[in-house]
Enzyme design. Structure first.
Site, PDB file in Angstrom:
ATOM      1  N   ASN A   7       0.856  -1.185   0.000  1.00  0.00           N
ATOM      2  CA  ASN A   7       0.000   0.000   0.000  1.00  0.00           C
ATOM      3  C   ASN A   7       0.889   1.231   0.000  1.00  0.00           C
ATOM      4  OD1 ASN A   7      -1.497   2.270   1.080  1.00  0.00           O
ATOM      5  ND2 ASN A   7      -3.145   0.825   1.550  1.00  0.00           N
ATOM      6  N   HIS A  43      -5.557   3.537  -1.363  1.00  0.00           N
ATOM      7  CA  HIS A  43      -6.828   3.805  -0.685  1.00  0.00           C
ATOM      8  C   HIS A  43      -7.153   5.289  -0.864  1.00  0.00           C
ATOM      9  CE1 HIS A  43      -9.495   2.870   3.034  1.00  0.00           C
ATOM     10  NE2 HIS A  43     -10.030   3.836   2.319  1.00  0.00           N
ATOM     11  N   ARG A  45      -8.920   8.285  -0.366  1.00  0.00           N
ATOM     12  CA  ARG A  45      -9.967   8.728   0.551  1.00  0.00           C
ATOM     13  C   ARG A  45     -10.647   9.991  -0.007  1.00  0.00           C
ATOM     14  NH1 ARG A  45      -9.945   6.067   5.361  1.00  0.00           N
ATOM     15  NH2 ARG A  45      -8.193   4.644   5.717  1.00  0.00           N
ATOM     16  N   GLU A  70      -8.745   0.278  -2.626  1.00  0.00           N
ATOM     17  CA  GLU A  70      -9.569   0.137  -1.426  1.00  0.00           C
ATOM     18  C   GLU A  70     -10.349   1.421  -1.194  1.00  0.00           C
ATOM     19  OE1 GLU A  70      -6.794  -0.646   1.753  1.00  0.00           O
ATOM     20  OE2 GLU A  70      -6.893  -2.786   1.329  1.00  0.00           O
ATOM     21  N   HIS A 190      -3.864  -4.439   7.564  1.00  0.00           N
ATOM     22  CA  HIS A 190      -3.911  -3.328   8.532  1.00  0.00           C
ATOM     23  C   HIS A 190      -3.004  -3.612   9.732  1.00  0.00           C
ATOM     24  CE1 HIS A 190      -5.598   0.649   9.379  1.00  0.00           C
ATOM     25  NE2 HIS A 190      -5.143   0.361  10.574  1.00  0.00           N
ATOM     26  N   ASP A 191      -1.942  -2.842   9.812  1.00  0.00           N
ATOM     27  CA  ASP A 191      -0.952  -2.941  10.892  1.00  0.00           C
ATOM     28  C   ASP A 191      -0.145  -4.242  10.874  1.00  0.00           C
ATOM     29  OD1 ASP A 191      -2.637  -0.978  13.474  1.00  0.00           O
ATOM     30  OD2 ASP A 191      -1.289  -0.410  11.835  1.00  0.00           O
ATOM     31  N   GLY A 213       1.119  -1.401   4.261  1.00  0.00           N
ATOM     32  CA  GLY A 213       1.565  -0.072   3.867  1.00  0.00           C
ATOM     33  C   GLY A 213       2.344   0.656   4.945  1.00  0.00           C
ATOM     34  N   HIS A 214       1.641   1.050   5.998  1.00  0.00           N
ATOM     35  CA  HIS A 214       2.248   1.952   6.969  1.00  0.00           C
ATOM     36  C   HIS A 214       3.570   1.426   7.520  1.00  0.00           C
ATOM     37  CE1 HIS A 214       1.898   5.477   9.612  1.00  0.00           C
ATOM     38  NE2 HIS A 214       2.607   4.748  10.445  1.00  0.00           N
TER      39      HIS A 214
END
Ligand code: DXP
Ligand SMILES: NCC(=O)COP(=O)(O)O
EC number: 2.6.99.2
Length: 237
Positions: A7, A43, A45, A70, A190-191, A213-214
């Site tokens: 991501n 993603h 937004r 996403e 996620h995470d 991603g992060h």
């Protein structure tokens, strides 16, 4: 084989901080693929805080692996996805003002809406994935909506990993087994990080794709993008 989809939202976060085009999301995507990444996730937004709708259009022609978009299927998102026709679309129930994703869909309460959306994208030849919490009932509900896959929201696993990884993974194994039982594809995200990814994969090796991603982009700031992508791929062996 579990695919790594990177991501690149946070590449766009850094770019937008100064208003120019450095770092360049197109170059980042090309590099990630050349380093072995098997997909690119974005993603976009509604407030375009990081990935912009135009980034999505610009990325489509240069991505040679899988392209996963996403987002909450508001009208502008649906229009963008149908315009771009990615490999996969992942439906996420985020509110406009959320700092990040923090829950999956109630696939029972939203069955009619999600069924219509999945049908619209399936008709366009786009694989559909519904973002859900690790709950076998929500997995079953996603199947009833006609989705091809679910994406398990893995923040609860990541936050529980250090204190008790066996307890943290248990609901995800149950949800993943339900997906396998009913013939639903399985994504997760996620995470996820270098710390928790290998254990997740060792317990749920039939995961089709992880989108990360992060943590990966943060790791790349210390280690460089190529070694970081390679380390995440090794964690999926
Ligand atoms: C659905 C999901 O978990 C990711 O798309 C995550 O929400 C990344 O979004 P941010 O990069 O805006 O936190
Ligand atoms: N679907 C999860 C994703 O795309 C990236 O989430 P994160 O790794 O940035 O938490």
């Amino acid at each position: 084989m579990t695919k790594l989809s990177v991501n690149i939202n946070k590449v766009a976060t850094l770019r937008n901080a100064r208003g120019g085009n450095n770092p360049d999301v197109i170059e980042a995507a090309r590099n990630i693929e050349s380093f072995g990444g098997q997909g690119i996730t974005v993603h976009p937004r509604p407030d375009e805080r990081h990935i912009r709708y135009q980034d999505v259009r610009d990325l489509r022609p240069i991505i040679t692996t899988e392209f996963n978009i996403e987002g909450n299927p508001i009208d502008s998102f649906v229009k963008l996805v149908l315009e771009v026709v990615p490999t996969q679309v992942t439906l996420v129930p985020d509110g406009h003002d959320q700092i990040t994703s923090n829950h999956g869909w109630d696939t029972l309460e939203n069955r009619n809406f999600l069924t219509d959306i999945c049908h619209t994208f399936s008709q366009a030849g786009i694989r559909t994935s519904i973002f859900v919490d690790a709950d076998p009932k929500m997995v079953e509900g996603a199947k009833a909506c006609g989705a091809d896959r679910v994406e398990l929201y893995t923040e609860p696993y990541a936050s529980g990993y250090n204190s008790n990884r066996e307890a943290a993974i248990a609901p995800f194994v149950a949800a993943a087994e339900e997906a396998r039982r009913i013939g639903l594809g399985l994504n997760a995200g996620h995470d996820l990080s270098l710390e928790n990814l290998h254990y997740f994969h060792s317990r749920i090796p039939w995961t089709d794709e992880v989108s990360i991603g992060h943590a990966l982009i943060c790791d790349a700031l210390y280690m460089g993008l190529k070694p970081t992508v390679e380390k995440y791929l090794i964690a999926l062996k």
